[in-house]
Design a protein around this motif. Structure first.
Motif: not given
Length: 285
Positions: A213-224
């Motif tokens: 999700t968007l809350a999954s650390g820097v990976y989730g935020s940059t991916f989305f």
């Protein structure tokens, strides 16, 4: 632009209400969005009102521009201005995505390795600098990262195919084959819709099966952020091409004068190139 491109002067339109109306819609929608994020109950309603007001304004603004073009008011000087304007707009979009790619590079190649260095071993002895990562303090719940197969690869094939169909449509228009242009341009729009459908399914899969999700650390935020903003640009480019398709059906363009088609095509090819970078950097590396 239409084929009526005879004016030797630079067309100056009459004073217009559209800029102040568009600014008002943007102000209402952005202020409401900020209030929405902060939990105001009225904000969703005013956000929708501001967005609809903006769309209403743009509908009439672009309609006026199309009417001026079809009325023969635009000459070579205006055509040149449109080309420069579209070029600078696309350049601004390049810088927009460069910022997000830069953020991803910084997180992966600088911040991650810094956190994994000896200086931080006493604080987080179990942390390993491996991408993707849920953070040195393990505050993010466990998730699985995205892989390039099958949906991202299918989406890559869809966008590359749409670039090819759009090129065929452009050549057909330059050869004055209007029916062929309509068919291949419609195929381009359809491929764009398929891309958006697949991306929506990919997000559903990420949230419900990968816990990404968007809350999954820097990976989730940059991916989305990267894929989401790219998806929005696909939607925007598809909207441009849909308008151009309607205009082609109505006979608005000629083989010599069709910059609205060319400008939308420039934008679509830019979206294709950005996706190729995303596909390699986000899904493979």
């Amino acid at each position: 632009m239409s084929g009526q491109n005879e004016s030797p002067y630079y067309f100056v339109p009459q004073p217009s209400r559209h800029p102040i109306m568009a600014a008002t819609g943007l102000l209402i929608s952005m202020a409401s969005l900020a209030s929405w994020v902060n939990g105001e109950s009225w904000a969703p309603i005013t956000f929708v009102v501001g967005l609809l007001w903006l769309l209403y304004t743009l509908w009439h603004w672009f309609g006026d521009s199309i009417g001026e073009s079809e009325g023969g008011m635009y000459g070579k000087n205006v055509d040149l201005s449109y080309r420069w304007s579209m070029s600078w707009f696309i350049f601004s979009e390049v810088m927009f995505f460069a910022a997000f790619f830069g953020a991803l590079f910084y997180a992966r190649e600088i911040a991650l390795h810094e956190l994994g260095s000896l200086d931080y071993k006493l604080i987080w002895p179990d942390f390993t600098a491996v991408w993707p990562n849920n953070g040195p303090a393990a505050l993010v719940s466990h998730f699985r990262s995205m892989t390039p197969w099958p949906l991202p690869t299918i989406n890559t094939a869809l966008l590359l195919s749409s670039g090819a169909t759009l090129t065929v449509a452009h050549h057909a228009l330059r050869e004055n084959h209007r029916n062929k242009t309509i068919i291949w341009l419609a195929a381009t729009v359809l491929l764009g819709l398929c891309f958006l459908f697949c991306q929506g399914y990919e997000y559903f899969h990420a949230y419900n099966e990968l816990n990404l999700t968007l809350a999954s650390g820097v990976y989730g935020s940059t991916f989305f952020l990267l894929t989401g903003f790219h998806g929005f640009h696909v939607f925007l480019g598809g909207t441009m091409l849909t308008v151009v398709l309607v205009r082609v059906i109505r006979g608005h363009f000629t083989a010599e004068h069709h910059f609205a088609f060319e400008g939308a095509a420039w934008y679509w090819h830019f979206v294709d190139v950005v996706w190729l970078g995303l596909y390699v950097v986000v899904y493979w590396l």
